[in-house]
Design a protein around this motif. Structure first.
Motif, PDB file in Angstrom:
ATOM      1  N   ASN A   1       9.783 -11.670  -7.542  1.00 34.55           N
ATOM      2  CA  ASN A   1       8.746 -10.661  -7.050  1.00 34.55           C
ATOM      3  C   ASN A   1       9.555  -9.544  -6.385  1.00 34.55           C
ATOM      4  OD1 ASN A   1       7.088  -9.600  -5.068  1.00 34.55           O
ATOM      5  ND2 ASN A   1       5.983 -11.501  -4.810  1.00 34.55           N
ATOM      6  N   CYS A   2       9.113  -8.336  -6.838  1.00 35.14           N
ATOM      7  CA  CYS A   2       9.659  -7.062  -6.553  1.00 35.14           C
ATOM      8  C   CYS A   2       9.714  -6.695  -5.008  1.00 35.14           C
ATOM      9  CB  CYS A   2       8.822  -6.039  -7.208  1.00 35.14           C
ATOM     10  SG  CYS A   2       7.979  -6.160  -8.487  1.00 35.14           S
TER      11      CYS A   2
ATOM     12  N   PHE B   1      -7.820  -2.567  -8.819  1.00 38.34           N
ATOM     13  CA  PHE B   1      -6.840  -1.529  -8.653  1.00 38.34           C
ATOM     14  C   PHE B   1      -7.695  -0.493  -7.861  1.00 38.34           C
ATOM     15  CE2 PHE B   1      -4.169  -2.534 -12.160  1.00 38.34           C
ATOM     16  CZ  PHE B   1      -3.004  -1.870 -11.833  1.00 38.34           C
TER      17      PHE B   1
ATOM     18  N   LEU C   1      -1.603  -8.967  -7.740  1.00 37.30           N
ATOM     19  CA  LEU C   1      -2.769  -9.048  -8.702  1.00 37.30           C
ATOM     20  C   LEU C   1      -3.076 -10.198  -9.020  1.00 37.30           C
ATOM     21  CD1 LEU C   1      -2.078  -5.578 -10.245  1.00 37.30           C
ATOM     22  CD2 LEU C   1      -4.068  -6.217  -8.751  1.00 37.30           C
TER      23      LEU C   1
ATOM     24  N   THR D   1       4.347   1.274  -1.043  1.00 32.74           N
ATOM     25  CA  THR D   1       5.435   1.460  -2.121  1.00 32.74           C
ATOM     26  C   THR D   1       5.105   0.619  -3.287  1.00 32.74           C
ATOM     27  OG1 THR D   1       6.530  -0.382  -0.656  1.00 32.74           O
ATOM     28  CG2 THR D   1       7.522   2.010  -0.391  1.00 32.74           C
ATOM     29  N   PHE D   2       3.970   0.006  -3.232  1.00 30.84           N
ATOM     30  CA  PHE D   2       3.427  -0.942  -4.386  1.00 30.84           C
ATOM     31  C   PHE D   2       4.484  -1.993  -4.919  1.00 30.84           C
ATOM     32  CE2 PHE D   2       2.130   3.325  -5.347  1.00 30.84           C
ATOM     33  CZ  PHE D   2       0.680   3.181  -5.099  1.00 30.84           C
ATOM     34  N   LEU D   3       5.128  -2.731  -3.764  1.00 27.69           N
ATOM     35  CA  LEU D   3       5.997  -3.682  -4.383  1.00 27.69           C
ATOM     36  C   LEU D   3       5.329  -5.006  -4.382  1.00 27.69           C
ATOM     37  CD1 LEU D   3       9.136  -2.744  -2.092  1.00 27.69           C
ATOM     38  CD2 LEU D   3       8.749  -2.296  -4.723  1.00 27.69           C
ATOM     39  N   GLY D   4       5.906  -5.762  -5.168  1.00 26.17           N
ATOM     40  CA  GLY D   4       5.299  -7.356  -5.390  1.00 26.17           C
ATOM     41  C   GLY D   4       3.772  -7.155  -5.902  1.00 26.17           C
ATOM     42  N   MET D   5       3.428  -6.050  -6.979  1.00 22.04           N
ATOM     43  CA  MET D   5       2.145  -5.973  -7.080  1.00 22.04           C
ATOM     44  C   MET D   5       1.664  -6.892  -8.212  1.00 22.04           C
ATOM     45  SD  MET D   5       0.188  -3.296  -5.966  1.00 22.04           S
ATOM     46  CE  MET D   5      -0.935  -2.760  -6.238  1.00 22.04           C
ATOM     47  N   CYS D   6       2.635  -7.402  -9.091  1.00 23.96           N
ATOM     48  CA  CYS D   6       2.306  -8.235 -10.043  1.00 23.96           C
ATOM     49  C   CYS D   6       1.465  -9.650  -9.395  1.00 23.96           C
ATOM     50  CB  CYS D   6       3.425  -8.886 -10.763  1.00 23.96           C
ATOM     51  SG  CYS D   6       4.164  -7.107 -11.720  1.00 23.96           S
TER      52      CYS D   6
ATOM     53  N   PHE E   1       0.670  -1.275   0.015  1.00 23.61           N
ATOM     54  CA  PHE E   1       0.102  -0.066  -0.010  1.00 23.61           C
ATOM     55  C   PHE E   1       0.763   1.333  -0.183  1.00 23.61           C
ATOM     56  CE2 PHE E   1      -3.019  -2.968   2.202  1.00 23.61           C
ATOM     57  CZ  PHE E   1      -3.591  -3.040   1.050  1.00 23.61           C
TER      58      PHE E   1
END
Lengths: 215, 258
Positions: B125-126, B187, B29, B21-26, B19
């Motif tokens: 994974n980011c 999103f 989702l 830093t948007f890491l691991g978004m892929c 929420f």
């Protein structure tokens, strides 16, 4: 597009619209959204990814016949990491302030799913020229979304574009601000990036109903 | 002890990987359609982060950072290998993931069956690389804190994917506008959840007091020059007055907020 055949041109043009990496393939959202509060950072990020993807796809494509399939992930990671180190060092040397803003997100290009995804799906099976076009196309599709998000967030959030005050001066009350317009500071906060992407997806799928998901 | 607790809650709620830093978004989702798979991936992320962040901390401390090679002898003290950190971090992560996979498969087949398929996914994974890079850029001091940081960031990611998976299971029965179905609504929900998580920001305000105080010092002289009292913050006054007063408005507003 004289030099490119129709098929090759499609490699570049498809990812810009109906096969967009972010809004359709859902790749590469990870490292992108946090840096879109300013247009400049978005553009730099887009260009960096363009460079890494174009070069990386060519390198992987040239090596595709000698990479053992069992260790291909780590080979891919090493190729991307090397290219990203180049980008990072160049940014630190010539745009130090900007590299501070982007902070760890330059490094996170390595794990950007678009890059790994395109290596796996395309570069391992196609020649260097087509791979290069595919890389450029996908990076451009990614960069396009990034720039759109950056444009709206910076315009609505701080009333500037690339740091130029396009809507007038909020303190001296010129331009739009003379009519009582206020900046929406909320746009600068990270959650709004997600909502802007949601809206882009909404617009895109309303225009092309074939993209609508089941469920 | 106190700094451990502070870091723990800060990494879970305030600097939540998804929420803030948007890491691991892929993977967030892609794997959040069902709660059970989300739990599996979340657990694997906690595990891998808790292992790789301390490991990369050691690498950073004794190999990469400026002067880190001093333990080899004084002639090595000048080296700064930090430009190599990306490649070393990602190599550590990829090998650790592979190692963990082999060990888990050997000693706990049941755990392997539930976690195993997610482990290769995690190498790219980011959130994992992001954990190590943030560890480096936030200058975490001790090995214990690095472990704590990895573990709690993992827990934060786990909570986020669990929450979105639960919501997505429910939203299947709702009448979402057709173009928003699937990805779009996810999103927007994530955005709303992130706004919700921002309210945790007030939980720890210890570090933020220094900045506003500096502003107070800077404001004081301009106040004396223009000879204005606190009443001068009224909007109408600032509009007709000259530059010095206009500059003052945001600063004095800060004063009042304090």
């Amino acid at each position: 597009m004289g030099i490119l055949s129709k098929k090759d041109a499609a490699l570049i043009l498809d990812p810009l619209a109906d096969n967009n990496p972010i809004t359709i393939q859902v790749l590469g959202i990870c490292s992108a959204l946090a840096i879109t509060a300013e247009l400049e950072a978005s553009i730099v990020m887009a260009v960096s990814v363009l460079f890494v993807m174009g070069m990386g796809n060519v390198v992987i494509s040239l090596m595709r016949n000698i990479i053992p399939s069992k260790i291909r992930i780590i080979v891919q990671l090493v190729v991307v990491a090397t290219l990203v180190i180049v980008v990072d060092q160049v940014l630190k040397a010539f745009a130090y302030e900007l590299s501070k803003t982007l902070s760890v997100f330059v490094g996170l290009i390595i794990t950007n799913c678009i890059i790994m995804g395109r290596f796996e799906a395309f570069a391992l099976a196609n020649g260097p020229k087509r791979s290069f076009l595919d890389g450029i196309g996908n990076a451009a599709g990614y960069g396009f979304i990034l720039v759109v998000i950056g444009f709206f967030r910076e315009l609505l959030g701080s009333g500037t574009l690339l740091g130029i005050k396009v809507l007038g001066d909020p303190i001296e009350k010129t331009g739009l601000y003379a009519f009582g317009y206020e900046n929406n500071g909320f746009m600068l906060l990270s959650p709004m990036a997600l909502i802007v992407v949601g809206i882009i997806i909404w617009v895109q799928r309303s225009r092309n109903p074939a993209l609508i998901e089941e469920n | 002890m106190l700094e451990h607790i502070e870091l723990f809650f800060k990494s879970i709620f305030i600097d939540n990987m998804v929420f803030a830093t948007f890491l691991g978004m892929c993977s967030y989702l892609a794997v959040s359609k069902k709660v059970t798979t989300a739990v599996g991936l979340g657990a694997a992320v906690i595990f891998v982060l808790a292992v790789t962040v301390p490991l990369n901390w050691l690498l950073d401390q004794y190999l990469l950072r400026d002067g880190a090679l001093a333990w080899l002898g004084p002639e090595y003290a000048d080296y700064n290998l930090s430009f190599l950190s990306f490649i070393l971090f990602i190599a550590t992560i990829a090998t650790m993931v592979q190692l963990v996979e082999i060990v888990v498969e050997k000693f706990s087949p049941s755990l392997y069956n539930s976690l195993g398929i997610f482990l290769p996914l995690i190498a790219v994974n980011c959130a994992i690389l992001g954990g190590s890079l943030f560890m480096q850029s936030r200058d975490i001091q001790t090995l214990g804190l690095a472990f704590n940081y990895g573990l709690s960031s993992g827990i934060g990611w786990f909570l986020a994917i669990l929450a979105i998976a639960a919501i997505r299971e429910k939203i299947r029965y709702s009448n979402v506008p057709a173009p928003l179905r699937g990805l779009g609504i996810t999103f927007i929900i994530t955005g709303l959840m992130a706004i919700g998580f921002m309210s945790f920001g007030g939980m720890l305000t210890g570090g933020d007091e220094a900045a506003p105080q500096e502003e107070v010092v800077a404001v004081a002289p301009t106040q004396e020059v223009s000879g204005l009292t606190a009443d001068a913050t009224q909007q109408d006054l600032t509009q007709k007055e000259n530059g010095t007063v206009q500059e003052e408005t945001p600063a004095t507003n800060n004063l009042i907020n304090e």
